[in-house]
Every structure is written in structure tokens, then in C-alpha cells.
Design an enzyme around this catalytic site. Structure first.
Site, PDB file in Angstrom:
ATOM      1  N   HIS A   8       2.983  -6.581 -29.583  1.00 51.93           N
ATOM      2  CA  HIS A   8       3.026  -5.656 -28.535  1.00 51.93           C
ATOM      3  C   HIS A   8       2.433  -6.140 -27.070  1.00 51.93           C
ATOM      4  O   HIS A   8       1.518  -7.093 -27.226  1.00 51.93           O
ATOM      5  CB  HIS A   8       2.250  -4.428 -29.013  1.00 51.93           C
ATOM      6  CG  HIS A   8       2.099  -3.519 -27.814  1.00 51.93           C
ATOM      7  ND1 HIS A   8       3.009  -2.329 -27.328  1.00 51.93           N
ATOM      8  CD2 HIS A   8       0.949  -3.302 -26.914  1.00 51.93           C
ATOM      9  CE1 HIS A   8       2.545  -1.596 -26.374  1.00 51.93           C
ATOM     10  NE2 HIS A   8       1.335  -2.177 -25.822  1.00 51.93           N
TER      11      HIS A   8
ATOM     12  N   TYR B 234       1.207   4.940 -29.256  1.00 54.22           N
ATOM     13  CA  TYR B 234       2.663   5.072 -29.277  1.00 54.22           C
ATOM     14  C   TYR B 234       3.002   6.468 -28.850  1.00 54.22           C
ATOM     15  O   TYR B 234       4.316   6.883 -29.043  1.00 54.22           O
ATOM     16  CB  TYR B 234       3.387   4.638 -30.546  1.00 54.22           C
ATOM     17  CG  TYR B 234       3.482   3.187 -30.804  1.00 54.22           C
ATOM     18  CD1 TYR B 234       3.971   2.206 -29.619  1.00 54.22           C
ATOM     19  CD2 TYR B 234       2.942   2.371 -31.847  1.00 54.22           C
ATOM     20  CE1 TYR B 234       4.230   0.949 -29.794  1.00 54.22           C
ATOM     21  CE2 TYR B 234       3.103   0.866 -32.016  1.00 54.22           C
ATOM     22  CZ  TYR B 234       3.658   0.636 -30.915  1.00 54.22           C
ATOM     23  OH  TYR B 234       4.018  -0.853 -31.201  1.00 54.22           O
TER      24      TYR B 234
ATOM     25  N   LYS C  75       1.130  -7.749 -34.253  1.00 53.56           N
ATOM     26  CA  LYS C  75       1.471  -6.511 -35.263  1.00 53.56           C
ATOM     27  C   LYS C  75       1.414  -7.290 -36.733  1.00 53.56           C
ATOM     28  O   LYS C  75       1.218  -8.216 -36.979  1.00 53.56           O
ATOM     29  CB  LYS C  75       2.744  -5.936 -35.105  1.00 53.56           C
ATOM     30  CG  LYS C  75       2.873  -5.565 -33.591  1.00 53.56           C
ATOM     31  CD  LYS C  75       4.344  -4.790 -33.461  1.00 53.56           C
ATOM     32  CE  LYS C  75       4.568  -4.358 -32.049  1.00 53.56           C
ATOM     33  NZ  LYS C  75       5.834  -3.698 -31.940  1.00 53.56           N
TER      34      LYS C  75
ATOM     35  N   GLU D 159      -4.350   1.144 -22.099  1.00 57.93           N
ATOM     36  CA  GLU D 159      -4.298   0.454 -23.411  1.00 57.93           C
ATOM     37  C   GLU D 159      -5.380  -0.266 -23.666  1.00 57.93           C
ATOM     38  O   GLU D 159      -6.050  -0.169 -24.795  1.00 57.93           O
ATOM     39  CB  GLU D 159      -3.091  -0.077 -23.732  1.00 57.93           C
ATOM     40  CG  GLU D 159      -1.642   0.847 -23.797  1.00 57.93           C
ATOM     41  CD  GLU D 159      -0.518   0.154 -23.899  1.00 57.93           C
ATOM     42  OE1 GLU D 159      -0.328  -1.345 -23.882  1.00 57.93           O
ATOM     43  OE2 GLU D 159       0.655   0.767 -23.878  1.00 57.93           O
TER      44      GLU D 159
ATOM     45  N   ASN E 268       9.029  -6.706 -34.978  1.00 53.17           N
ATOM     46  CA  ASN E 268       9.028  -7.622 -33.843  1.00 53.17           C
ATOM     47  C   ASN E 268       7.777  -8.197 -33.213  1.00 53.17           C
ATOM     48  O   ASN E 268       7.635  -8.566 -32.306  1.00 53.17           O
ATOM     49  CB  ASN E 268       9.957  -6.781 -32.601  1.00 53.17           C
ATOM     50  CG  ASN E 268       9.069  -5.538 -32.198  1.00 53.17           C
ATOM     51  OD1 ASN E 268       7.893  -5.363 -32.558  1.00 53.17           O
ATOM     52  ND2 ASN E 268       9.913  -5.111 -31.143  1.00 53.17           N
TER      53      ASN E 268
END
Ligand code: DAT
Ligand code: MG
Length: 149
Positions: free
Chosen positions: A115, A49, A9, A126, A112
Site C-alpha cells: 500500500h 480503507y 501487506k 494515514e 498486490n
């Protein structure tokens, strides 16, 4: 052979942790079949998402994931989905086990770092959201028989 989509990320890229993240998945034995550096569009982020669209944190999540470049990887391996989730650690980094990526490098749920797909079906979906068929490489490593029984 399962597939999982891994995203380093924006915080991971900004903090110079791309190599550290890739190293851990490579060391685990997962095989890279696709990788790219990109900045996600809001459209792609909202699709990725979509399951969280009604959650109160959705807009902040889309803002964050589109705020700077990301590194996106498609990884393949036996038990790839569960193994990658374990290597990433719990969603809330302060609850993630030491030794996991989040447990070693993160503090907050909104930062965080990584993913990973959460099911075998989502791994396939995905990967297909982020990679065209001709961006994925079908290959085998000489070491594969020492990792995949
Ligand atoms: P994961 O990324 O571990 O698969 P998830 O799919 O439940 O977690 O949520 C996707 C991301 O959304 C997560 O990495 C961080 C954010 N998020 C989830 N729950 C949240 C919450 N309660 N508050 C703020 N952000 C949240
Ligand atoms: Mg998830």
C-alpha cells in the site's frame, strides 16, 4: 517535505519480500521516519480503507489486510507520495509496469503486496492513523543534500 504511509501487506510478509520492498524505497531516496511490525485490527483496517466501505470487495479487503502481520512504514521526501506510488505500480498487478514492485512480484489485485498513500493529504492522515507522534523520528541523513536539492 511530503509523507507517505507504506504497508507491506500480509502476502509480502508471508512471501519474505519485506527486505526487497524496503530496499526499493531506500534506493529511491525516501527517508524512513517510522516503522513497525504489527497485525492490524479490523477496526484499524476499516478506518484505513474507509473510503472503500461501500465497495463490494470491502470485506475481502479487510479480511486480507488483517489476516497476517504487516510492516508499516512512514516515509518522507520531496514528491514522496507520487514517487512511492510509481515505485509500487498500478493497483492491478497484471497491468503494473515491469520494474515496479507489483509488476515484478504480483499477479492479482487482491494480493498486490504493498500500500502507498494516494495524495499528500492522505499521506499525512494515514501516517497519523498508524503512528503516534513519539513513534516518528525527525532526523536527517548526511546524504540528504545529494537527494533533496
Ligand atoms: P491502491 O492500493 O493502488 O491505492 P485502491 O486504493 O483503489 O488501490 O484500492 C485499495 C485496495 O483495494 C487495492 O490495493 C486492492 C483492493 N481493490 C481495489 N479495487 C478492487 C476491485 N475492483 N476488486 C477487488 N479489490 C480491489
Ligand atoms: Mg489507495
Amino acid at each position: 517535505m511530503e509523507r507517505t504511509l507504506i504497508i507491506v501487506k500480509p502476502d509480502g510478509v508471508q512471501r519474505g519480500l519485506v527486505g526487497e520492498v524496503i530496499k526499493r524505497f531506500e534506493a529511491r531516496g525516501l527517508r524512513i521516519i517510522g516503522m513497525k511490525f504489527m497485525q492490524m485490527s479490523r477496526e484499524l483496517a476499516m478506518k484505513h480503507y474507509a473510503i472503500h466501505a461501500e465497495r463490494p470487495f470491502f470485506n475481502a479487503l479487510v479480511d486480507y489486510i488483517t489476516s497476517a502481520p504487516v510492516v508499516v512504514m512512514a516515509l518522507e521526501g520531496t514528491n514522496a507520495v507520487a514517487a512511492a506510488r510509481q515505485t509500487i505500480g498500478a493497483t492491478k498487478p497484471h497491468e503494473a509496469a515491469a520494474g515496479t514492485i507489483r509488476g515484478d512480484f504480483a499477479l492479482e489485485i487482491g494480493r498486490n503486496l504493498v500500500h502507498g498513500s494516494d495524495s499528500v493529504e492522505n499521506g499525512i492522515a494515514e501516517v497519523n492513523n498508524f503512528f503516534a507522534a513519539d513513534e516518528l523520528v525527525s532526523w536527517s541523513r548526511n546524504v540528504d543534500p545529494w537527494i533533496f536539492e
